[in-house]
Design an enzyme around this catalytic site. Sequence first.
Site, mmCIF file in Angstrom:
data_model
loop_
_atom_site.group_PDB
_atom_site.id
_atom_site.type_symbol
_atom_site.label_atom_id
_atom_site.label_comp_id
_atom_site.label_asym_id
_atom_site.label_seq_id
_atom_site.Cartn_x
_atom_site.Cartn_y
_atom_site.Cartn_z
ATOM 1 N N CYS A 120 0.788 -1.239 0.000
ATOM 2 C CA CYS A 120 0.000 0.000 0.000
ATOM 3 C C CYS A 120 0.823 1.294 0.000
ATOM 4 O O CYS A 120 0.458 2.243 -0.684
ATOM 5 C CB CYS A 120 -0.976 0.052 1.184
ATOM 6 N N ASP A 121 1.872 1.393 0.767
ATOM 7 C CA ASP A 121 2.624 2.647 0.867
ATOM 8 C C ASP A 121 4.089 2.408 0.531
ATOM 9 O O ASP A 121 4.980 2.615 1.356
ATOM 10 C CB ASP A 121 2.477 3.226 2.279
ATOM 11 N N ILE A 122 4.339 1.956 -0.695
ATOM 12 C CA ILE A 122 5.726 1.683 -1.101
ATOM 13 C C ILE A 122 6.427 3.013 -1.374
ATOM 14 O O ILE A 122 5.942 3.834 -2.141
ATOM 15 C CB ILE A 122 5.747 0.805 -2.372
#
Length: 1275
Positions: A120-122
């Site tokens: 989700c938050d790469i």
Amino acid sequence: MENFILYEEIGRGSKSVVYKGRRKGTINFVAILCTDKCKRPEITNWVRLTHEIKHKNIVTFHEWYETSNHLWLVVELCTGGSLKTVIAQDENLPEDVVREFGIDLISGLHHLHKLGILFCDISPRKILLEGPGTLKFSNFCLAKVEGENLEEFFALVAAEEGGGDSGENVLKKSMKSRVKGSPVYTAPEVVRGAEFSISSDLWSVGCLLYEMFSGKPPFFSESISELTEKILCEDPLPPIPKDSSCPKASSDFTNLLDGLLQRDPQKRLTWTRLLQHSFWKKAFAGADQESSVEDLSLSRNTMECSGPQDSKELLQNSQSRQAKGHKSGQRLGHYFRLENPTEFRPKSTLEGQLNESMFLLSSRPTPRTSTAVEVSPGEDRTHCSPQKTSPLTKITSGRLSQQDLESQMRELIYTDSDLVVTPIIDNPKIMKQPPVKFDPKILHLPAYSVDKLLFLKDQDWNDFLQQVCSQIDSTEKSMGASRAKLNLLCYLCMVAGHQEVATRLLHSPLFKLLIQHLRIAPNWDIRAKVARVIGLLASHTTELQENTPVVEAIVLLTELIRENFRNSKLKQCLLPTLGELIYLVATQEEKKKNPRECWAFPLAAYTVLMRCLREGEERVVNHMAAKIIENVCTTFSAQAQGFITGEIGPILWYLFRHSTADSLRITAVSALCRITRHSPTAFQNVIEKVGLNSVINSLASAICKVQQYMLTLFTAMLSCGVHLQRLIQEKDFVSTIIRLLESPSTYIRAKAFLVLLYILIYNREMLLLSCQARLVMYIERDSRKITPGKEQQSGNEYLSKCLDLLIRHIVQELPRILGDILNSLANVSGRKHPSTVQVKQLKMCLPLMPIVLHLVTSQVFRPQVVTEEFLFSYGTILSHIKSVDSGETNIDGAIGLTASEEFIKITLSAFEAIIQYPILLKDYRSTVVDYILPPLVSLVQSQNVEWRLFSLRLLSETTSLLVNQEFGDGKEKASVDSDSNLLALIRDVLLPQYEHILVEPDPVPAYALKLLVAMTEHNPTFTRLVEESKLIPLIFEVTLEHQESILGNTMQSVIALLNNLVACKDSNMKLLYEQGLVSHICNLLTETATLCLDVDNKNNNEMAAALLFSLLDILHSMLTYTSGIVRLALQTQKSGSGEDIQAAEDLLLLNRPLTDLISLLIPLLPNEDPEIFDVSSKCLSILVQLYGGENPDSLSPENVEIFAHLLTSKEDPKEQKLLLRILRRMITSNEKHLESLKNAGSLLRALERLAPGSGSFADSVVAPLALEILQAVGR
């Protein structure tokens, strides 16, 4: 519960800190994240998603804890920093490196997606590097299971923690802001409001690959709205490296980015196409091809099954579920689902609330870091500092060059605390002013409050100003008119104290009118009040327009003061206003950075102020002038330069020295401090005029604030080399500075450390004086006060920075000191008569050796300075000492016999301090064995008794440490090599000397025997060396000589050594028996047992019990050995071999005196120590088996009572059985014992209770034995 040792801080966020740590008792380093409990949802999410994942491209989770104030997450330590750091440092990466890094990213993300996890938050800050360059996904705070609502999960955890679900909707709303990641790498569909998906993660990977190659992300803007528009509407530009000399992107790479950065997720690359892309050069050719979304779902279903099932059945189950229309997100297995958050709890919930002290702060100093640690979006930036790669780089990692060191030091000379500005006008510390009052009845205009004035409309404001100007400009025809004007000026003084009102009034026509009246008003009371209004306006205004006539006011005030210079009262009225105007101009010019010609004023103003400083003026005038200089020189402006003259320093110093009021003294020295910031020669002029000793004395006796300013003055002067050589040689100066480390003021201690650092940089010899004056103790004290993880106040933070630089310098300086010592010794090696130059070098370098001792005894310095390089240098120094001791090298004539002996003693003491901390030697075992032990062994032969004893003690203790240490993976071979070297050293050099060593007076034999104990316990082959060296007779001689002090160290070592020798299977027992082993053991056991059984003598009881246990152990080994020989003889008796039978008979005959110990062993059976009972009973059992009831006192009335008590009190059937078998053997082998038992009423009653039919539970073995004994006595 195991504790953790925390080392340096390697990352920090607003609510979290990451430390490099180690589990206590191991050498496994980990990363430990300490976070506030408000981050529980994020941390719980991280744990539940990663607690069972093991993959080379994902940071491994170890465990987590909850203490009273924090959550602690223990994960794998990555030593290469973050990908963000790498990109920032290199600006852009070559395509080959991007490919290698990309393979790691794809491998890790593919594994996560197969498990049903979306990251989700790469972003680059969440990707960490392991040492060899492997990328790993970290920080799963915002990751989730596919199809899951993360907001609901966060709210669920938070509600559970809050004790219920009340206010659940409020919680969910508050979680919305917590689940948002970095928008820079967010896919367009997610920006529009869609959920995260496999496809959105692949978009983020495309952004990362783009940024690695070009040095910047494909879409970026400081404005969120502009960034959103770019992501949704624009196509990324072709990736171009920042470095124009680098090759352009290949067609394969460009094609890959185009596929990943498709705005339409349906057109974006899937896993199958991504893994098969030509850019990877078939790196994933052997990878699992189940990479479509459907395959990923199948993989999750397979993982969810709890039992072993046939793969075909799994496939059928999966297909049937798909046929029913289930979505992948609806098939969450127990592996990730967390409907009840109590399912995942940190260890404290199971083991009781933990104390913060389970995470112990290492003595090692904590470097300050500007990096942060991410546990929520927008808060953190992950960073891991490099670990040491080899022992030799332990000190050099993070080594500062002198240029960098001094650059950092210059930034610390002046602090905000040194540059505080207070008002010149109405300053109560200068002169107390009467309160300003006005009468609204005679004001003749509306008496608006400040709040009312702020909200006046423009027309109303103009009307108000016109009224004020009209009244001020009116003529004073009567006393009433003068009073009215003074009343109005008092009102203006009241409202001028507000910044916004003051700014508007200063830039209004009123200001010009006030200047005019200051010049022409016939009444000096009105002039004084006008001056006060002008001063207050200047003091509180926030900006200055260029057309404001401030310079006119300055010129006028200068003229008025000069014309009325002898009127002290008038000067007291006008000087504050003049000062506030000059300071206002200076601050505005500093803001605008360029001098304004319109703000230039005449030199007369400086002249007037300098005259006000001089001797003979009233102290109030002096104070005002000094205050003006103090404030103006805080700025970097042309106005400040006007005060820099050759006489300003001595004048201010005179004020400081000859004033009685502390406030004036502080102002004078503060002004001097700020002038020195512009020109260090100002303080130099003071020292040249009054003398350095006078200045040092003033520093020592001053109040805290003055000491702070004076330390700043000295630091500023040292930083630019003024009086450098004189100051760094002045011992009184150094001693005074060190005494200031006792100050309660954090700033004074910090600045004292900074001054000392400057001195030590240029004069290494002062480090010795500083250490002797307890510098190391002060460093340790302040290091403990600065606890990592706490919000530090500015004073503590400043102290930490100064202290860190000083520690780093000293750590870096130690190898140079050792190098100088080694050079001086190497130059005279083998010489009987050193040259004059060599003598001078020895006298300069060898006295610095105590510095080493001071540092290795410090918990702050010891872990940093004891490195492989240090131990190698130390071993080389010991080799030179061996040469000196043997007479090969002569330094006594150069530095004197006393100094020479002191040097040797301190060198040996330094190593003695090091071996108190065995963990320091764990990584450097071979260095110690190869370079330190050989010269120590040679010093054992020294003619000097003190060195002989000292070196033998060090050798003994070091050997004991080395042979008992365990080694981790990969260290076995080095351990074996060092063991063989150690064995050879002791065998070839040390053992031949033992013939003389063991006959020396105490405590020499004790240390020599301790070494033998360690070696025989660790290495059984060493037992043969002891026998071959013919040491057995000597050992027994030592026993005879020290028998009177049986509890002494020597006898303890002898008994421990005998225990090792007897217990060794390869030991030559015949040799031991020939040397009188039996008689020695009988005597020692008798004496030791007597001490233990003496109830009146409680002193040394523990020591005697330990010794007794060792002796019983020896006795048991002897009897077991004899029993084995006898058993062997009985087995071979049928074969007719007479040799074995004769040997057994001879051995039984040799051991017969041991039967005398039976009457001693029986009283030992009731001992409180169960181990004493265990070994005593076993010895007694074997003795009666071998010799029956030969001892006539075996069943004396006292012993009978002991047996009766034991059979009654012992509940263990095994113990009862052993006692009964001993009794049975005694009475069946000796009629006298049988008769004694017949008359032993208490023992017979005890036996009857154990026999069958007694009414109590009877053991199947114990009862028949008791019955058999009773039948033997006719009961």
